[in-house]
Design an enzyme around this catalytic site. Structure first.
Site, short mmCIF file in Angstrom:
data_model
loop_
_atom_site.label_atom_id
_atom_site.label_comp_id
_atom_site.label_asym_id
_atom_site.label_seq_id
_atom_site.Cartn_x
_atom_site.Cartn_y
_atom_site.Cartn_z
CE1 TYR A 1 18.19 1.33 49.72
CE2 TYR A 1 16.12 1.72 48.57
CZ TYR A 1 17.35 1.11 48.64
OH TYR A 1 17.75 0.27 47.64
CG HIS B 1 27.82 1.80 43.77
ND1 HIS B 1 26.62 1.53 44.40
CD2 HIS B 1 27.71 3.07 43.32
CE1 HIS B 1 25.84 2.59 44.33
NE2 HIS B 1 26.48 3.54 43.69
#
Length: 595
Positions: free
Chosen positions: A234, A416
């Site tokens: 990331y 989510h």
């Protein structure tokens, strides 16, 4: 028989079992003896515009899938480009990307002839020819870039061996045959090169709105970084809006992918930072690095989100997402997830997101509202659960106070959870009755999250309720999973995009803490092992000390199903509307958990 398509599909007339047995003999003969000659055919490759959606299947980009969706036909047309054909391949779908109990289209060669058929795998991974051939081969065509296979598949086929194509995430699987095989049954799926790709197959049929003549673009991209030679990275990069940047509306955005890295850039997000800070430090590096400044954690307001396979995102003609101007931070954080399973080295990347914006403000500012569960450890999942359900409420009391009389219009949604999430659904309820599904994903994956445009705008009025239900799997865990921000903690959230923007930014719930205290006392009373209720012991520690027998699990499920809830009905300033503890809304017997 499989459950029918949830959004707009018509039940298909299934043949009787006696007729199915007769048809089975015929289709088996056809499938076994179907031979296609993979030769260079005359004519051009179908135009790319016929297949608007495209995704690389493998990290090297040797397999490229394009597709279109026909809602009138209730079918998907696939175009699969195989750049380096050897002795065939497997392509298909399964519940969560497994090669067991999968629905497959198989192309294989014995070294002399090539065969194509609809197949399925059993619980042991053994392949079988399907008695009902529902992957319909339309064309096989050679081109300079490779072999094109065109085939069709209905959403729902009335075949219990087939995967039901429905809204939400679809786990696509592929396998490459590197040696000739003399029959379908001779294929050993555990010995072939194989992989997984997640997509949203059933894209909404959205009309592209007209774009204004004064539209400008801004690219938020990585500054020619070198992708780390590891499977998962990331990457965070800080960007700034120009000095004196006035209020504008974002009306569209799309991905910018460095050529050659299409199979490595998994998903990207652009976040705006909190306006209460005057400045944010520059940073360009891994998001999990100890060198990343802590202040970057305050850059969490989503401006744009893209995942592999997604197209450009358009705002409705009457609304745009505001950025710039007073009360808006100049600082943006780009986050890119690189998926590099082959551990390529030295790959440079300048991918990111291109924002389209206008100074001519539209009628409405778009807003983003959080629905679901509060980030709190009072909501927990026992270990060893296959499908544990938690539900968060945006109650009628909150919407009555916070929404305008004309209501709001939800046009997009981003679901989510963290790693244990398996299903997410949000429904709209009015007067105690379920009215409409806002967004649902029965094959949800925490590794594939994107903002999805809804097929139809959902109108929400004062007094309506929005209920978000998440299903979790903790079979691989040995202690309770509590709610929270950590990746091994859990969330249940739906970020809905709507207009006109209101002061309501968060409409979520959690079980009343007093009733959870009673649960711990009950566990103490009926179990030999003592659960410490000392004031200094945190709620997570109390959950971790519970012996998870059937009684303790069932009582916790009942508590979450019937105990009063604590409502968080928050303005953007974090000040709450005057709504607190409430009884849980009651719904008909067709429960949300059945989706």
């Amino acid at each position: 028989l499989p459950r029918m398509q949830t959004s707009g599909s018509k039940p298909c007339p299934c043949p009787s079992f006696r007729l199915r047995e007769v048809a089975s003999m015929y289709f088996t003969m056809v499938a076994v003896f179907l031979v296609i000659l993979v030769v260079a055919l005359q004519g051009s490759v179908p135009r790319g515009s016929n297949f608007p959606y495209k995704v690389p299947l493998d990290p090297q980009g040797l397999l490229e899938l394009s597709w279109n969706v026909s809602y009138p036909e209730q079918a998907v047309h696939f175009q699969l480009l195989i750049r380096d054909l050897q002795f065939g391949l497997l392509f298909g779908m399964s519940d969560r990307g497994e090669f067991e109990d999968a629905d497959l289209a198989v192309l294989w060669s014995d070294g002399h002839s090539s065969y194509f058929g609809d197949a399925w795998s059993d619980a042991k991974g053994q392949l079988h020819m399907d008695s009902q051939q529902d992957y319909q081969l339309l064309e096989a065509r050679k081109a300079p870039e490779g072999l094109y296979l065109l085939f069709r598949r209905a959403f729902s086929t009335c075949d219990p061996k087939d995967y039901l194509i429905e809204d939400g995430t679809v786990h696509l699987i592929y396998g490459i045959l590197e040696k000739p095989v003399h029959s379908l049954q001779a294929i050993n799926i555990s010995a072939i090169h194989r992989g997984l790709q997640r997509v949203q197959l059933l894209k909404p049929n959205i009309t592209v709105p007209d774009l204004p003549s004064d539209m400008k673009t801004m690219e938020i991209t990585a500054p020619d970084i070198v992708i780390p030679s590891q499977e998962t990275t990331y990457w965070c990069y800080m960007a700034e809006l120009p000095d004196g940047f006035s209020k504008h509306h974002i009306i569209m955005y799309e991905p910018v992918i460095t050529a050659g890295n299409e199979a490595l850039v998994h998903h990207m997000e652009v976040f705006q930072c909190a306006s209460e800070f005057d400045s944010f430090p520059h940073y360009n590096g891994p998001c999990d690095s100890k060198m990343k400044p802590d202040r970057l954690n305050y850059c969490r307001h989503v401006l744009a989100a893209w995942a592999m396979g997604a197209q450009a995102f358009y705002y409705p003609e009457e609304a745009g997402l505001a950025f710039g101007g007073p009360g808006s931070s100049r600082y943006l954080r780009l986050e890119i997830h690189y998926h590099n399973p082959l551990v390529f080295k030295g790959r440079h990347d300048s991918s990111g997101i291109r924002l389209y914006y206008t100074a001519t403000l539209r009628r409405y500012d778009a807003g983003i509202m959080e629905l679901g569960l509060v980030y709190t450890p009072v909501m927990a999942i026992p270990p060893g659960e296959n499908a544990f359900i938690l539900t968060g409420y945006c109650t009628d009391k909150c919407t009555q106070l916070a929404l305008p009389a004309a209501g709001i219009r939800i046009f997009a949604s981003q679901l989510h959870t963290h790693l244990a999430g398996r299903k997410v659904v949000t429904v709209l309820s009015r007067d105690g009755r379920e009215l409409q599904v806002v967004n649902a994903d029965g094959h949800y994956s925490p590794h594939f999250q994107e903002i999805r445009m809804l097929k139809e705008v959902v109108a929400v009025f004062p007094g309506d309720e929005l209920i978000t239900t998440c299903t979790y799997n903790t079979e691989d865990r040995s202690r309770a999973t509590v709610g929270g921000f950590g990746i091994l903690e859990e969330m249940c959230v739906n970020y809905v995009h709507y207009y006109p923007q209101t002061q309501l930014e968060l409409c979520k719930s959690a079980v009343d803490a007093g009733y959870l205290h009673r649960y711990f006392n009950l566990v103490n009373r009926f179990n030999d092992e003592e659960v410490c209720m000392c004031p200094q012991v945190s709620i997570p520690q109390q959950f971790f000390s519970i012996p998870w027998n059937t009684f303790n699990r069932d009582v916790l499920k009942s508590l979450y199903g019937f105990a009063p809830i604590s409502m968080h009905c928050n303005k953007s300033s974090a000040i709450r509307f005057p709504v607190s503890t409430a009884s849980q809304p009651k719904f008909p017997s067709k429960t949300l958990s059945s989706r």
